[in-house]
Motif scaffolding. Structure first.
Motif, short mmCIF file in Angstrom:
data_model
loop_
_atom_site.label_atom_id
_atom_site.label_comp_id
_atom_site.label_asym_id
_atom_site.label_seq_id
_atom_site.Cartn_x
_atom_site.Cartn_y
_atom_site.Cartn_z
N ASP A 35 0.84 -1.19 0.00
CA ASP A 35 0.00 0.00 0.00
C ASP A 35 0.88 1.25 0.00
O ASP A 35 2.11 1.18 0.04
N VAL A 36 0.23 2.42 -0.05
CA VAL A 36 0.95 3.69 -0.15
C VAL A 36 1.83 3.94 1.06
O VAL A 36 2.84 4.63 0.97
N SER A 102 2.35 15.57 -2.05
CA SER A 102 1.49 14.43 -1.72
C SER A 102 0.47 14.91 -0.70
O SER A 102 0.56 16.03 -0.20
N SER A 104 -1.61 13.65 2.84
CA SER A 104 -1.81 12.70 3.94
C SER A 104 -2.95 13.23 4.79
O SER A 104 -2.80 14.25 5.47
N PRO A 135 -9.73 7.54 -3.11
CA PRO A 135 -9.51 6.56 -2.04
C PRO A 135 -10.86 5.97 -1.61
O PRO A 135 -11.90 6.65 -1.70
N SER A 174 -7.07 4.14 3.50
CA SER A 174 -7.26 3.90 2.07
C SER A 174 -6.29 4.79 1.31
O SER A 174 -5.65 5.67 1.88
N GLN A 175 -6.19 4.56 0.01
CA GLN A 175 -5.22 5.30 -0.78
C GLN A 175 -5.78 5.65 -2.15
O GLN A 175 -6.73 5.04 -2.63
N SER A 177 -4.83 8.76 -5.66
CA SER A 177 -3.83 9.63 -6.27
C SER A 177 -4.51 10.78 -7.00
O SER A 177 -5.69 10.71 -7.36
N PRO A 190 0.58 11.07 -4.62
CA PRO A 190 -0.14 10.03 -3.88
C PRO A 190 -1.03 10.62 -2.80
O PRO A 190 -0.74 11.70 -2.27
N ALA A 192 -2.81 9.46 0.82
CA ALA A 192 -2.95 8.48 1.89
C ALA A 192 -3.98 9.00 2.88
O ALA A 192 -3.86 10.12 3.38
#
Length: 201
Positions: A35-36, A102, A104, A135, A174-175, A177, A190, A192
């Motif tokens: 996973d990420v 990214s 998060s 996600p 979950s992930q 992009s 990405p 996350a």
């Protein structure tokens, strides 16, 4: 002159999300698709990183709201930036609001909004459209969904809204992009997401 943040952005947004066989990157512990949280941005692709198209840059002044938000003293922030800083008159932001390549996200039932600015280092006249891999359990909306550049080093800003869905699955993470794509470039960030399911109970 390239800053370290610009170089990091180029490496992250051009990284490969699959292995050389075009299959998911495997977790070295169990050889299952990673996973990420294990892969990060992916496998570094040096040739693509040398010509990324768009970059997310952070200037030293952009760290002031972040450092003040960590409750450092004026003296401590001033020592890091080598100048006088008065945190009482500065805005304060969490690290997730830095202009980072990214996302998060940690949230329960709330809506979270983030702003990012990209700099055009590819072709002068270029148009990028956004492609989102949502996600699980989260809706991602980007405004605007098209970025039109007319010159090199031009900066454009976009906003991303993350919304926890009412029918979200009972998972802890979950992930996904967010990718800006032109005729020549693909600039991937990405996502996350950590879901606090206890807030929904």
């Amino acid at each position: 002159v390239c800053s370290s943040d610009l170089i990091k952005s180029a490496i992250m947004t051009t990284a490969d999300s699959v292995n050389f066989e075009k299959k998911p990157i495997a977790d070295q512990l169990n050889l299952l698709p990673a996973d990420v949280f294990a892969t990060g941005a992916g496998h570094v692709n040096p040739s693509r990183a040398n010509n990324p198209g768009l970059v997310y840059d952070i200037e030293p002044k952009d760290y002031i709201p972040y450092l003040c938000g960590l409750n450092y003293t004026n003296r401590e922030v001033g020592m890091l930036l080598q100048r006088h800083v008065n945190c009482s008159v500065e805005s304060r932001i969490p690290d997730s609001q830095l202009n980072y390549p990214s996302f998060s996200i940690v949230f329960g039932a709330t809506v979270q909004t983030y702003t990012r600015t990209v700099t055009n280092v590819g072709e002068a006249d270029s148009v990028y459209t956004v492609n989102i891999v949502q996600p699980r359990g989260v809706s991602v909306n980007v405004e605007p969904d098209t970025l039109k550049f007319s010159k090199l080093h031009e900066k454009l800003t976009y906003e991303v809204r993350f919304i926890r869905l009412a029918n979200a699955p009972n998972v802890s993470a979950s992930q996904g992009s967010l990718t800006w794509t032109s005729d020549k470039y693909s600039v991937r960030s990405p996502i996350a997401v950590t879901l606090n399911t206890s807030e929904l109970l």
